[in-house]
Enzyme design. Structure first.
Site, PDB file in Angstrom:
ATOM      1  N   SER A 274      -5.748   1.740   0.550  1.00 51.96           N
ATOM      2  CA  SER A 274      -5.398   1.512  -0.902  1.00 51.96           C
ATOM      3  C   SER A 274      -6.588   2.011  -1.875  1.00 51.96           C
ATOM      4  O   SER A 274      -7.092   2.958  -1.667  1.00 51.96           O
ATOM      5  CB  SER A 274      -4.902   0.114  -1.302  1.00 51.96           C
TER       6      SER A 274
ATOM      7  N   ASP B  57       6.642   1.473   1.835  1.00 53.07           N
ATOM      8  CA  ASP B  57       5.390   1.171   0.824  1.00 53.07           C
ATOM      9  C   ASP B  57       6.185   1.460  -0.503  1.00 53.07           C
ATOM     10  O   ASP B  57       6.689   2.638  -0.757  1.00 53.07           O
ATOM     11  CB  ASP B  57       4.134   2.072   1.146  1.00 53.07           C
TER      12      ASP B  57
ATOM     13  N   HIS C 189       3.056  -1.354   2.584  1.00 56.67           N
ATOM     14  CA  HIS C 189       1.591  -1.075   2.129  1.00 56.67           C
ATOM     15  C   HIS C 189       0.668  -1.756   2.938  1.00 56.67           C
ATOM     16  O   HIS C 189      -0.594  -1.352   3.307  1.00 56.67           O
ATOM     17  CB  HIS C 189       1.483  -1.525   0.678  1.00 56.67           C
TER      18      HIS C 189
END
Length: 440
Positions: free
Chosen positions: A253, A371, A399
């Site tokens: 991320s 995600d 995610h």
């Protein structure tokens, strides 16, 4: 004093201990963690594990060219021309043969990259950083005022890349290989537990820091401590402390941005990069309409809702197992002040498409198809803009795919570490002429 009382109240309400402040000097703790003071009063907890260091001192942080003469294994010629036009268009021309045909086993993707890629540069003012929705697939066809664009098609700047890189297999028994794991907003080094244990068992040296305000790192009560640039300098300090000759950066991320930054700053030391649900190659710009711009006290009141929303969006399933993973991984477990400062501090205008197109390091992109934070189109666009990129999609992941599917992620990462491309034809020597035959 008031800040300390407030933190104590938040600690009681949230049921979690406040961020620990480590010692002012680098000290090994009894549980295997190191507390590193990256600058006065700013202490990061670091997990450093792996084989015992060799007696010889590590090589200095500088470019090295120790390839033996005649050894062409893993030698790749990187050639591309990047042209930025005044009308906001970007043209990327691949002039050489990138080793995309040598895909990893089971890789999603296809063959050679296009000879040229043209796209519209993203407008930072309209973007929301890496967590924003995708801004298109980056096709070459623009919309509106085509004639005016053609008349204004004048190069603003042109960047030429022509270099040779040696991309070799990174094995656990090799003392010059270090794996760096960098988490994202709200996480901690605990989200990498399965990966750290896996690679340490294989003999790799691993380094995983807690970002400032996360895990057991110090949590300054100043918003400026959580800007992208402040956190990037923290990661630079950690990298310079532990880096060796061949370093592999693994980011998740927001952590992907710091991997990109380090790969751009140290191209001769970063050997490979792995981006997990990192998003598209767009400059970071905080959104002024985000829920995270609300006052800290309001965010604190909303913290149960935010945690539930993160569970829904970050995991493909929301059962007891996922809740336990969220708790054990210490994910989305930061104070409201740190969360607000982290989201509003995501300002990095330099990290645009051109910045990413300049990278010559091989990159593995891993994307969980469930995600809801990062659309798959963003990682696809990232794969298009990078010179040496492989995209792998995990159907059952979301995610937090490294927590949901640790075996799959570990296998992919290990295959990429061991991957070594065939040498580029242009890097191969000319064949020697055949000796003349003796006439009898």
């Amino acid at each position: 004093m008031l800040t300390g009382v407030t933190d104590g109240i938040f600690c009681c309400l949230l049921g979690t201990p406040p961020n620990a402040v480590g010692p002012l000097e680098s000290v090994e703790s009894s549980d295997g963690y190191t507390f590193v003071e990256v600058k006065p009063g700013r202490v990061l907890r670091v997990k450093h594990a792996g084989p015992a260091p060799a007696s010889a001192a590590p090589p200095p942080l500088s470019a090295s060219s120790d390839a033996a003469q005649g050894d062409l294994s893993g030698l790749v010629r990187c050639q591309r021309r990047i042209t930025v036009y005044r009308n906001g268009r970007l043209l990327v021309e691949n002039l050489g043969r990138a080793p995309r045909a040598d895909l990893l086993h089971g890789q999603n993707g296809s063959g050679e990259p296009p000879a040229a890629l043209e796209m519209e540069l993203a407008d930072p003012a309209g973007s929301d950083g890496r967590s924003a929705p995708g801004s298109g697939s980056g096709s070459g066809s623009g919309s509106g005022s085509g004639g005016r664009r053609r008349r204004a098609r004048r190069p603003k700047r042109t960047i030429h890349i022509d270099c040779e890189k040696r991309i070799t297999s990174c094995k656990g028994a090799q003392a010059d290989v270090v794996l760096f794991f960098i988490h994202g907003v709200g996480g901690s080094l605990a989200i990498w537990k399965e990966q750290l244990d896996f690679f340490v068992r294989l003999g790799y040296e691993v380094v995983a820091p807690d970002l400032a305000g996360h895990g057991a790192s110090s949590a300054p009560q100043v918003a400026a401590a959580y800007t992208f640039y402040a956190l990037a300098e923290d990661m630079r300090a950690i990298f310079k402390r532990y880096a060796k000759k061949r370093n592999v950066l693994i980011g998740h991320s927001y952590g992907v941005s710091f991997c990109t930054f380090l790969a751009h700053e140290y191209p001769d030391l970063v050997h490979k990069v792995i981006m997990i649900n990192g998003g598209g190659p767009t400059a970071l710009e905080p959104s002024f309409c985000s829920i995270f711009n609300m006052p800290t006290c309001v965010l604190h009141c909303l913290s149960p809702c935010l945690a539930w929303s993160f569970l829904k969006a970050g995991f493909a399933r929301q059962g007891a197992k996922e809740k336990q993973l969220l708790k054990e991984g210490n994910a989305f477990n930061v104070s409201s002040f740190v969360l607000r400062a982290m989201m509003s501090g995501q300002y990095w205008p330099e990290g645009d498409e051109v910045y990413h197109a300049e990278l010559t390091v091989p990159v593995l992109l891993v994307h969980g198809m469930h995600d809801k934070f990062v659309p798959v189109e963003e990682d696809q666009r990232m794969a298009e803009i990078l010179l040496l990129a492989f995209l792998k999609l995990i159907d059952e992941g979301s995610h937090m795919v490294m927590l949901e599917c640790p075996e799959t992620v570990n296998t992919l990462l290990h295959e990429f570490l061991l991957w070594e491309p065939e040498p580029s034809p242009k890097a191969l020597p000319e064949p020697l002429p055949a000796p003349p035959e003796d006439k009898k």
